[in-house]
Write a protein that holds these residues in place. Structure first.
Motif, PDB file in Angstrom:
ATOM      1  N   HIS A 198       0.843  -1.196   0.000  1.00 13.51           N
ATOM      2  CA  HIS A 198       0.000   0.000   0.000  1.00 13.51           C
ATOM      3  C   HIS A 198       0.879   1.248   0.000  1.00 13.51           C
ATOM      4  O   HIS A 198       1.533   1.553   0.992  1.00 13.51           O
ATOM      5  N   ARG A 224      -3.976   4.005  -0.020  1.00 16.98           N
ATOM      6  CA  ARG A 224      -4.537   2.686   0.103  1.00 16.98           C
ATOM      7  C   ARG A 224      -4.315   2.094   1.489  1.00 16.98           C
ATOM      8  O   ARG A 224      -3.297   2.359   2.132  1.00 16.98           O
ATOM      9  N   ASP A 251      -8.812  -6.227  -1.084  1.00 16.81           N
ATOM     10  CA  ASP A 251      -7.520  -6.882  -0.873  1.00 16.81           C
ATOM     11  C   ASP A 251      -7.716  -8.315  -0.373  1.00 16.81           C
ATOM     12  O   ASP A 251      -7.062  -9.243  -0.862  1.00 16.81           O
TER      13      ASP A 251
END
Length: 279
Positions: free
Chosen positions: A49, A63, A69
């Motif tokens: 991220h 993110r 995810d």
């Protein structure tokens, strides 16, 4: 060609440049993932991220671990045979507890060896995922973090402290409700940590680690170093493959007008200094 036509061509090329750059990055990542899988004879999954400039106007997208995810990681695990090891490259500030727990549970159930690589940091939910691994490979300067629940902007453990330090008659109903939720959240996360660790290191050690990580012993952003992780009893090594560092280089932060860190991107040693002096 007139000036208006040239301006249109310039605008089209400028608008396509970010898309082309992004595609080149994606292709480079896939090639490097394939090399790492061949080297490790494993399924390599990346959960990184960072801020990436994805739009034409250059707005960064921040993110965190989310349901998308967890769905993607679970799909990758299901596509992996039971005798194939899984390597997860992890770089994240944390995120949604539900998603992190789903990923951790799926990794823990995988029969073959699971290794989590932490080249820089894996905080909060990232640490929860790392706890599911048979081995955590960290850079010597990388850190993990506590997994104590946060309710909004408040640590659950700190909300419970209010009940200890003030009479019930002086506490408003909303705080009492939050304290009840905080108690449940800590109990749930602690139980998850114990479940992830108990079968490998024993119930007593798992209980100790869960207490340290989930009950507010440290602040939520406290950096747990390699030394401290080992002292806790986590299976940590520092044998980081060089390809993992190369892979991280293909996940750049958002471009800035002035870089925060600058250096000459070449290896530096006494031998290189001697050669430069001889020139």
């Amino acid at each position: 060609m007139d000036l208006i036509g040239l301006l249109w061509i310039f605008f089209i090329i400028s608008s396509l440049q970010p898309v082309i750059r992004q595609k080149m990055l994606e292709n480079g990542r896939l090639r490097l993932l394939e090399r790492l899988e061949q080297q490790r004879q494993s399924r390599v999954i990346v959960l990184i991220h960072r801020q990436e400039t994805l739009s034409l106007l250059g707005f960064p997208l921040v993110r965190y671990i989310d349901i998308d995810d967890s769905e993607a990681v679970l799909r990758a695990i299901k596509m992996t045979d039971k005798d194939v090891p899984i390597d997860l490259v992890l770089h994240t500030p944390g995120g949604l507890v539900l998603a992190a727990e789903q990923i951790a549970s799926a990794l823990r159930k995988h029969p073959a060896k699971v290794t989590v690589f932490v080249p820089h940091y894996a905080m909060s939910g990232g640490t929860l995922i790392a706890l599911a691994a048979d081995e955590i490979v960290m850079d010597e300067n990388a850190v993990l973090g506590p997994v104590d629940p946060q309710l909004g902007q408040q640590p659950a453990a700190s909300i419970l402290k209010v009940l200890e330090r003030k009479p019930i008659s002086e506490i408003d109903d909303e705080t009492l409700i939050m304290a009840d939720i905080a108690e449940k959240a800590i109990r749930q996360v602690k139980a998850t940590v114990i479940e992830l660790l108990a079968d490998r290191i024993g119930a007593e050690k798992a209980e100790h680690i869960a207490t340290m990580l989930a009950t507010g012993v440290w602040t939520h952003d406290y950096p747990i170093s390699v030394r401290e992780a080992r002292e806790l009893g986590l299976p940590v090594s520092t044998d980081m493959p060089s390809l993992v560092y190369q892979l991280m280089g293909l996940y750049p932060q958002t471009a800035q007008r002035r870089p925060s860190v600058e250096y000459i991107p070449l290896p530096r040693s006494r031998e290189s200094e001697r050669r430069r002096a001889e020139r």
